[in-house]
Design a protein around this motif. Sequence first.
Motif, PDB file in Angstrom:
ATOM      1  N   THR A  90       0.839  -1.193   0.000  1.00  0.00           N
ATOM      2  CA  THR A  90       0.000   0.000   0.000  1.00  0.00           C
ATOM      3  C   THR A  90       0.868   1.235   0.000  1.00  0.00           C
ATOM      4  N   ASP A  98     -12.444   8.819   5.757  1.00  0.00           N
ATOM      5  CA  ASP A  98     -11.012   8.722   6.027  1.00  0.00           C
ATOM      6  C   ASP A  98     -10.752   8.004   7.351  1.00  0.00           C
ATOM      7  N   ARG A 136     -11.405   4.349   6.806  1.00  0.00           N
ATOM      8  CA  ARG A 136     -10.320   3.775   6.012  1.00  0.00           C
ATOM      9  C   ARG A 136      -9.122   3.432   6.888  1.00  0.00           C
ATOM     10  N   ILE A 137      -8.799   4.292   7.854  1.00  0.00           N
ATOM     11  CA  ILE A 137      -7.675   4.008   8.749  1.00  0.00           C
ATOM     12  C   ILE A 137      -7.896   2.684   9.474  1.00  0.00           C
ATOM     13  N   HIS A 153      -7.844  -0.260   6.956  1.00  0.00           N
ATOM     14  CA  HIS A 153      -6.482  -0.444   6.439  1.00  0.00           C
ATOM     15  C   HIS A 153      -5.633  -1.183   7.481  1.00  0.00           C
ATOM     16  N   SER A 198      -3.902   9.120  10.058  1.00  0.00           N
ATOM     17  CA  SER A 198      -3.818   8.978   8.608  1.00  0.00           C
ATOM     18  C   SER A 198      -3.253   7.601   8.293  1.00  0.00           C
ATOM     19  N   VAL A 199      -3.440   7.194   7.060  1.00  0.00           N
ATOM     20  CA  VAL A 199      -2.872   5.916   6.620  1.00  0.00           C
ATOM     21  C   VAL A 199      -1.349   5.983   6.633  1.00  0.00           C
ATOM     22  N   ASP A 234       1.012   3.329   8.361  1.00  0.00           N
ATOM     23  CA  ASP A 234       2.022   2.571   7.620  1.00  0.00           C
ATOM     24  C   ASP A 234       3.394   2.646   8.292  1.00  0.00           C
TER      25      ASP A 234
END
Length: 350
Positions: free
Chosen positions: A13, A79, A82-83, A86, A288-289, A293
């Motif tokens: 990703t 958002d 999504r976090i 993910h 945030s992604v 990450d």
Amino acid sequence: MHQHTSRRVFLQTMGAGMALTACSGGAPRGPLPGAPEQGDIRLPPGGIMPTRKLGRTGQTVSLVGLGGFHIAMPKEEQDSLRIVRHAIDHGVTFMDNCWDYNEGRSEILMGKALADGYRQKVFLMTKIDGRTSESTTKQLEQSLKRLATDVIDLVQIHEIIRMEDPARCFAPGGTMEALLAAQKAGKIRYIGFTGHKDPAIHLAMLKAGFDNGFTFDSVQMPLNVMDPHYKSFERHVLPVLVEHDIGVLGMKPLGSGAILKSKTASATECLHYAMNLPTSVVITGCDSVGVLDQALAAAYDFQPLSSRSVDALLARTAPAGKAGEYEKFKTTEDFDGTTKNPHWLETASL
């Protein structure tokens, strides 16, 4: 080390965003120095999330846990969802939250994110502030509704930060009375507590449990490269948890970002230090992604640190850590949500 490696393989990703750590309602919300820029973090296509045992519960959880506070920081709800997804898609199974985070919005968002089969993939934890049976019961019912679940895997008593808290929790009509009733009713599976102020208070809470014939399933506390130098949870509380096989939930691995400001350790070094301890999970907040990450990459790459590496890192952080300057949650009331909102201890009103 209670380290076990899962066999799942996850997709590559992109990363973006800024580094933040999990914190309580009074914590700073801004970006931190050393945060990854857009596209800085690239996850390997074969990244594998290590897993560890959660004390004596028999449960296995991911090495990284997703903090609940910062998932409410993005402006757009999608958002936030999504976090969470993910994280789960990339091996994170431990979900942290709290009844009071963002006036309940963090739990609502997590409840929405765990729809469509995601709830079955995670170990769900939240916290309550109540110090009476009545307030605890009401807060727990609100959390169950917000999280859209019939059972919460782990409920922890939040902010055990006062020496009188243990006695209040175990008194007749106190918190533990309601939690044990909820556990018997099948609404919660395990019981723990959290705190960030002083290891002596944690030890008093553990003793209160032992004196009442009860051993907590988990304990959450700050574990980071500054902690050994000032009011150390690692040195004083961690050995007791290991001795009694209590799940160790490490939080504030970056000291809520302050450690990065000290310029004594990188984000990855901070995360790896906490992972190197006998933690069941290291909980970190992500808005945030990209931030997520960063934590995922640290977990995928983690290898046990040599004693020489640990000694060198602690020597480097000792001058900055000796007075608690970079652990404001220990030395100030800035992070004490229940100090600023004492009614949370008695009611279910935010």
